[in-house]
Design a protein around this motif. Sequence first.
Motif, PDB file in Angstrom:
ATOM      1  N   ASN A   1       0.846  -1.217  -0.009  1.00 44.93           N
ATOM      2  CA  ASN A   1      -0.026  -0.081   0.146  1.00 44.93           C
ATOM      3  C   ASN A   1       1.008   1.364   0.030  1.00 44.93           C
ATOM      4  O   ASN A   1       0.884   2.231  -0.671  1.00 44.93           O
ATOM      5  CB  ASN A   1      -0.981  -0.010   1.163  1.00 44.93           C
ATOM      6  CG  ASN A   1      -1.757   1.495   1.300  1.00 44.93           C
ATOM      7  OD1 ASN A   1      -2.444   1.524   0.364  1.00 44.93           O
ATOM      8  ND2 ASN A   1      -1.622   2.034   2.034  1.00 44.93           N
ATOM      9  N   GLY A   2       1.875   1.354   0.923  1.00 42.89           N
ATOM     10  CA  GLY A   2       2.970   2.377   0.891  1.00 42.89           C
ATOM     11  C   GLY A   2       2.458   3.689   1.267  1.00 42.89           C
ATOM     12  O   GLY A   2       3.427   4.548   1.023  1.00 42.89           O
ATOM     13  N   HIS A   3       1.473   3.827   1.890  1.00 42.19           N
ATOM     14  CA  HIS A   3       0.945   5.328   2.257  1.00 42.19           C
ATOM     15  C   HIS A   3       0.521   5.419   3.589  1.00 42.19           C
ATOM     16  O   HIS A   3      -0.253   6.395   4.098  1.00 42.19           O
ATOM     17  CB  HIS A   3       0.181   6.098   1.353  1.00 42.19           C
ATOM     18  CG  HIS A   3       0.526   6.117  -0.057  1.00 42.19           C
ATOM     19  ND1 HIS A   3       0.814   4.921  -0.850  1.00 42.19           N
ATOM     20  CD2 HIS A   3       0.961   6.989  -0.854  1.00 42.19           C
ATOM     21  CE1 HIS A   3       1.346   5.557  -2.085  1.00 42.19           C
ATOM     22  NE2 HIS A   3       1.372   6.645  -1.849  1.00 42.19           N
ATOM     23  N   ALA A   4       0.750   4.372   4.516  1.00 40.25           N
ATOM     24  CA  ALA A   4       0.358   4.532   5.839  1.00 40.25           C
ATOM     25  C   ALA A   4      -1.014   5.038   6.182  1.00 40.25           C
ATOM     26  O   ALA A   4      -1.257   5.372   7.033  1.00 40.25           O
ATOM     27  CB  ALA A   4       1.249   5.433   6.861  1.00 40.25           C
ATOM     28  N   ASP A   5      -1.987   4.461   5.319  1.00 42.72           N
ATOM     29  CA  ASP A   5      -3.262   4.741   5.347  1.00 42.72           C
ATOM     30  C   ASP A   5      -4.276   3.417   5.424  1.00 42.72           C
ATOM     31  O   ASP A   5      -5.556   3.816   5.326  1.00 42.72           O
ATOM     32  CB  ASP A   5      -3.896   5.743   4.658  1.00 42.72           C
ATOM     33  CG  ASP A   5      -3.289   5.496   3.141  1.00 42.72           C
ATOM     34  OD1 ASP A   5      -3.083   4.556   2.681  1.00 42.72           O
ATOM     35  OD2 ASP A   5      -3.688   6.499   2.219  1.00 42.72           O
ATOM     36  N   VAL A   6      -3.774   2.291   5.391  1.00 34.53           N
ATOM     37  CA  VAL A   6      -4.540   1.148   5.305  1.00 34.53           C
ATOM     38  C   VAL A   6      -4.019   0.038   5.965  1.00 34.53           C
ATOM     39  O   VAL A   6      -2.507  -0.157   6.081  1.00 34.53           O
ATOM     40  CB  VAL A   6      -4.643   0.586   3.898  1.00 34.53           C
ATOM     41  CG1 VAL A   6      -4.922  -0.752   3.778  1.00 34.53           C
ATOM     42  CG2 VAL A   6      -5.282   1.522   2.892  1.00 34.53           C
ATOM     43  N   VAL A   7      -4.655  -0.953   6.872  1.00 34.28           N
ATOM     44  CA  VAL A   7      -4.121  -2.096   7.195  1.00 34.28           C
ATOM     45  C   VAL A   7      -4.899  -3.241   6.546  1.00 34.28           C
ATOM     46  O   VAL A   7      -6.065  -3.388   6.293  1.00 34.28           O
ATOM     47  CB  VAL A   7      -4.623  -2.216   8.809  1.00 34.28           C
ATOM     48  CG1 VAL A   7      -4.360  -3.513   9.267  1.00 34.28           C
ATOM     49  CG2 VAL A   7      -4.134  -1.205   9.704  1.00 34.28           C
ATOM     50  N   ALA A   8      -3.876  -3.934   6.093  1.00 37.80           N
ATOM     51  CA  ALA A   8      -4.316  -5.205   5.002  1.00 37.80           C
ATOM     52  C   ALA A   8      -3.064  -6.262   4.864  1.00 37.80           C
ATOM     53  O   ALA A   8      -1.932  -5.883   5.353  1.00 37.80           O
ATOM     54  CB  ALA A   8      -4.596  -4.532   3.439  1.00 37.80           C
ATOM     55  N   GLY A   9      -3.619  -7.204   4.450  1.00 35.97           N
ATOM     56  CA  GLY A   9      -2.839  -8.227   4.234  1.00 35.97           C
ATOM     57  C   GLY A   9      -2.954  -9.038   2.866  1.00 35.97           C
ATOM     58  O   GLY A   9      -3.984  -8.931   2.257  1.00 35.97           O
ATOM     59  N   ALA A  10      -2.127 -10.095   2.300  1.00 37.15           N
ATOM     60  CA  ALA A  10      -2.337 -10.971   1.386  1.00 37.15           C
ATOM     61  C   ALA A  10      -1.530 -12.269   1.671  1.00 37.15           C
ATOM     62  O   ALA A  10      -0.418 -12.390   2.450  1.00 37.15           O
ATOM     63  CB  ALA A  10      -1.477 -10.231   0.240  1.00 37.15           C
TER      64      ALA A  10
END
Length: 394
Positions: free
Chosen positions: A212-221
Amino acid sequence: MKNIRNYSIDTQCIHAGTKDDANGAVITPIYQTSTFKFQDASHGARLFKGEEKGYIYTRLGNPTIETLEDALAIIEGGAKALACASGMAAVHTLLAGTLQSGDHVVCSESVYGATQTILANVMTRFGIETTFVDTSDLAAVRNAVKPSTKMIYVETPANPTIVISDLEEIGKIAKEHNCIYALDNTFMSPVLQRPFDFGVDYSIHSMTKYLNGHADVVAGAIIVKDEGNYSPMRKMLNHFGGTINPFDAFLVHRGLKTLKLRVMAAQDNAQKIAEYLEHHPKVENVMYPGLKSHPQYELAQKQQLGSGSMISMELKGGFDAGVKLMNSIEIMQLAVSLGGVESLIQHPASMTHAGMSPEARLQAKITDGLVRISVGIEDVDELIVAMDKALAGV
Ligand SMILES: Cc1ncc(COP(=O)(O)O)c(C=O)c1O
């Protein structure tokens, strides 16, 4: 785009996953809906039976989420991908989807804290045991494997010590013993480390970080190498419910477009900062794979496509010096997490690892003066001036 898998990662980052849109939208829109309308009862029945492809309910599938998943599979070079609500949802789905009571796991001892907690304290309640070893020591990995070992789980480079494990050699051990091979590829991203070249079966990411790279989402894959491993994992994710939401999926897909640019720019900055720190009189030691002084410099050159942008350094002044640096540094934000465009700095002994006893910290090589920096893409000269000023005061 046709045959996108044949293109370079630069082109894949821009185009992978994007769906043709009825209105000609260049970007897949955000399908911010929990559920999807059926044309009639028989359409609904066909979708539920899997006789026809389509969308039913967002936990089970959504066009925006699918766009991100297709992009992830292509960029990482796997067969399929699953986007999750957090990196930990990805780790949990992987473990729950592959292991059963009586299974044993060999895991890197320097692994993300919550992964360690799940394996050491939660999976044990379900009869799954884990041996934590220094996976940079191949003999230790070999010795830890037992007849019941079902999975080898590796994180490299390790956090926060930046120790590197040999992915190819561990892959051979996993194959020899018929174990599932899982890698947390968060620190490198697909730009700098290609898990499936080393026989990895499942690559995990905290997309909260570089993807994501912009410190505005929590997510995984989770990205699977083989198509056959996808369906059981999908069922696990759909039933446990650790799915990402459409808006976050949109943001991560947007972030992917600049993944390579961001990773390379941050890496250029990190190399210069590491070289500067290495010669600073107040710094005892710098751990960065791009420095010849890194104990596994050769291995990093062999298996990574770059050195990344995570630096750990040990201050001569110990704990107090670490705290002083945190309180005086400019530009770099005092925060945990990593992999964003902004530089972040943290002091494990007073922050992320403060809960460990000093002895346990030392055993894990997390000394009192250790400082971890996630280098961003600000002007590197300004970052070095900020560090120089702050170090002058410690
Ligand atoms: C290497 C690594 N793996 C997994 C995670 C967990 O990811 P999340 O915080 O997105 O759940 C993190 C979080 O910092 C991490 O650094």
